[in-house]
Motif scaffolding. Sequence first.
Motif, PDB file in Angstrom:
ATOM      1  N   GLU A  25       0.641  -1.142   0.093  1.00 62.01           N
ATOM      2  CA  GLU A  25      -0.158   0.041   0.155  1.00 62.01           C
ATOM      3  C   GLU A  25       0.898   1.000  -0.676  1.00 62.01           C
ATOM      4  N   PHE A  26       1.619   0.998   0.868  1.00 60.40           N
ATOM      5  CA  PHE A  26       2.873   2.764   0.661  1.00 60.40           C
ATOM      6  C   PHE A  26       3.108   2.276  -0.816  1.00 60.40           C
ATOM      7  N   VAL A  27       4.195   1.403  -1.437  1.00 64.40           N
ATOM      8  CA  VAL A  27       4.403   1.201  -2.379  1.00 64.40           C
ATOM      9  C   VAL A  27       4.112   1.942  -3.660  1.00 64.40           C
ATOM     10  N   LYS A  28       2.342   0.453  -3.528  1.00 62.72           N
ATOM     11  CA  LYS A  28       1.947   2.074  -4.925  1.00 62.72           C
ATOM     12  C   LYS A  28       1.520   3.285  -4.503  1.00 62.72           C
ATOM     13  N   ARG A  29       1.766   4.390  -3.723  1.00 64.14           N
ATOM     14  CA  ARG A  29       1.262   5.269  -3.291  1.00 64.14           C
ATOM     15  C   ARG A  29       2.856   6.335  -3.251  1.00 64.14           C
ATOM     16  N   GLY A  30       3.607   5.378  -4.356  1.00 68.61           N
ATOM     17  CA  GLY A  30       5.130   6.634  -4.417  1.00 68.61           C
ATOM     18  C   GLY A  30       5.971   6.385  -3.297  1.00 68.61           C
ATOM     19  N   HIS A  31       5.780   4.897  -1.846  1.00 70.98           N
ATOM     20  CA  HIS A  31       6.432   5.545  -1.179  1.00 70.98           C
ATOM     21  C   HIS A  31       7.372   4.854  -1.060  1.00 70.98           C
ATOM     22  N   THR A  32       8.714   4.717   0.084  1.00 73.70           N
ATOM     23  CA  THR A  32      10.175   4.143  -0.038  1.00 73.70           C
ATOM     24  C   THR A  32       9.459   3.056   1.305  1.00 73.70           C
ATOM     25  N   VAL A  33       9.665   2.332   0.705  1.00 69.16           N
ATOM     26  CA  VAL A  33       9.953   1.168   2.588  1.00 69.16           C
ATOM     27  C   VAL A  33      10.743   0.254   2.729  1.00 69.16           C
ATOM     28  N   PHE A  34      11.215   0.910   4.005  1.00 63.60           N
ATOM     29  CA  PHE A  34      12.462   0.148   4.516  1.00 63.60           C
ATOM     30  C   PHE A  34      12.004  -0.802   5.832  1.00 63.60           C
ATOM     31  N   VAL A  35      13.096  -2.245   5.377  1.00 63.51           N
ATOM     32  CA  VAL A  35      12.311  -3.270   6.234  1.00 63.51           C
ATOM     33  C   VAL A  35      13.840  -3.920   6.958  1.00 63.51           C
ATOM     34  N   GLU A  36      13.746  -3.804   8.313  1.00 60.61           N
ATOM     35  CA  GLU A  36      15.087  -3.660   8.928  1.00 60.61           C
ATOM     36  C   GLU A  36      14.708  -6.192   8.553  1.00 60.61           C
ATOM     37  N   LYS A  37      15.891  -6.312   8.412  1.00 55.40           N
ATOM     38  CA  LYS A  37      17.038  -7.969   7.791  1.00 55.40           C
ATOM     39  C   LYS A  37      15.898  -8.240   8.724  1.00 55.40           C
ATOM     40  N   GLY A  38      15.198  -9.284   8.694  1.00 54.80           N
ATOM     41  CA  GLY A  38      13.993 -10.426  10.224  1.00 54.80           C
ATOM     42  C   GLY A  38      12.840  -9.944  10.676  1.00 54.80           C
ATOM     43  N   ALA A  39      12.459  -8.912  10.626  1.00 55.65           N
ATOM     44  CA  ALA A  39      11.461  -8.137  11.369  1.00 55.65           C
ATOM     45  C   ALA A  39      10.642  -9.108  11.287  1.00 55.65           C
ATOM     46  N   GLY A  40      10.066  -9.635  10.535  1.00 58.20           N
ATOM     47  CA  GLY A  40       9.257 -10.413  10.261  1.00 58.20           C
ATOM     48  C   GLY A  40       8.704 -11.596  10.742  1.00 58.20           C
ATOM     49  N   ASP A  41      10.375 -12.347  10.570  1.00 51.41           N
ATOM     50  CA  ASP A  41       9.844 -13.561  11.021  1.00 51.41           C
ATOM     51  C   ASP A  41       8.987 -14.487  12.138  1.00 51.41           C
ATOM     52  N   GLY A  42       9.208 -13.405  13.495  1.00 49.76           N
ATOM     53  CA  GLY A  42       8.464 -13.483  14.236  1.00 49.76           C
ATOM     54  C   GLY A  42       6.745 -14.253  13.980  1.00 49.76           C
ATOM     55  N   SER A  43       6.514 -13.399  13.013  1.00 48.87           N
ATOM     56  CA  SER A  43       5.396 -13.371  12.439  1.00 48.87           C
ATOM     57  C   SER A  43       5.469 -14.279  11.776  1.00 48.87           C
ATOM     58  N   GLY A  44       5.731 -14.813  11.161  1.00 54.35           N
ATOM     59  CA  GLY A  44       5.710 -15.980   9.783  1.00 54.35           C
ATOM     60  C   GLY A  44       5.944 -14.672   8.373  1.00 54.35           C
ATOM     61  N   PHE A  45       6.659 -13.667   8.616  1.00 57.24           N
ATOM     62  CA  PHE A  45       6.230 -13.321   7.042  1.00 57.24           C
ATOM     63  C   PHE A  45       8.614 -12.673   7.182  1.00 57.24           C
TER      64      PHE A  45
END
Length: 373
Positions: A25-45
């Motif tokens: 949703e951010f990206v398709k509106r032209g925003h840049t998204v950085f995700v810290e490595k492993g941020a979603g691992d605990g939630s299964g992402f």
Amino acid sequence: MIIGITKEIKANENRVSCTPEGVKEFVKRGHTVFVEKGAGDGSGFPDKEYESQGAKILKTPEELYRNSEMIYKVKEIFPEEYKYLREGLIVFTYIHSNAHRDQTDALLEKKVTAIAYEDVTDKNGEFPLLKPMSEIAGKGGFIAALNFSQKIHGGKGILLARVHGIRTPEVTIIGAGNSGIGAAELSSAFGNKVTILDIDINKLERAKEILPPNVELLYSNEQNLIKCLKRTDVLMNCILWPKWRKDHLVSRDMLKLMKRESLIVDVACDEAGAIETCRSTSHDDPVYIEEGIMHYCVDNIPAAFPQTSTYSLCNATLPYALEIANKGVKKALTDNKYLRRGLTSYDGKLTLEETGKKQNRPYTSPEKVLGIE
């Protein structure tokens, strides 16, 4: 805008602020998204799911904070993260500034624009970014009660369920809000005798409409509370206590009215708040004994159910995060008075009245710091 999604560092905190679908949703509106490595691992992402939606993975928190304009996270800023704060950075998360004076100091010193999920309201005066976690916390709190009522976990060895030929256990819930209703749904479904106490008649009427007949609904006053304390097996606190109050709904002396080895589950977990003997615990060390009563006061119950919690939290917070990203933080706060109520600090000024009162420090209204008074 450049949005940074952090890996949480609180012990056993497996949630992440944003799902891969949210990143899209951010990206398709032209925003840049950085995700810290492993941020979603605990939630299964895994990282690759975020990358597939257009995010870039950064290896370290230092790199993430340095390159982001808005930090979008779950828990408060911890001391290890203070060094990453800087003037003009936007932080959007659960902050709980009244309980963390050193964090408030850091946000003010670094002139961070901090917006707290827990203080954002809606047109009805409710807290839409607390609601999804409150329901999960209430239900998770009852699951914890099931666990710690077992003798093998230090409880008195009762099964919190209706069993033929045996006295039905009693569960008392303080508060008919989202967490209280969540707790009541599960505890009543197990067949327990459930009592909900609240001072809001409208909330009690709503509870009557959605809960089964084995839930008793009582107006909350001292007499009714004392009656419940004397007979209950589990007391669950599901109300937020005003941050500046020094009194308590359940005092230390009142615990002496309770049956020995009964259990308190403080879902709201305001330290020395509604329940005087409450102090925050963790999933690693969740319980302690005061006045012969076991206390479970884990302050991030939803972290035990991270995938469910992450989806629910992202669904609630994403529209506000998008508004900040699309408009810029000052215009978003100016346009949206409900979002503005979550403003904790701005340009080195404390803007949350409750924290000012609790910490006895000066505060300025959000309207004044934004120049819209």
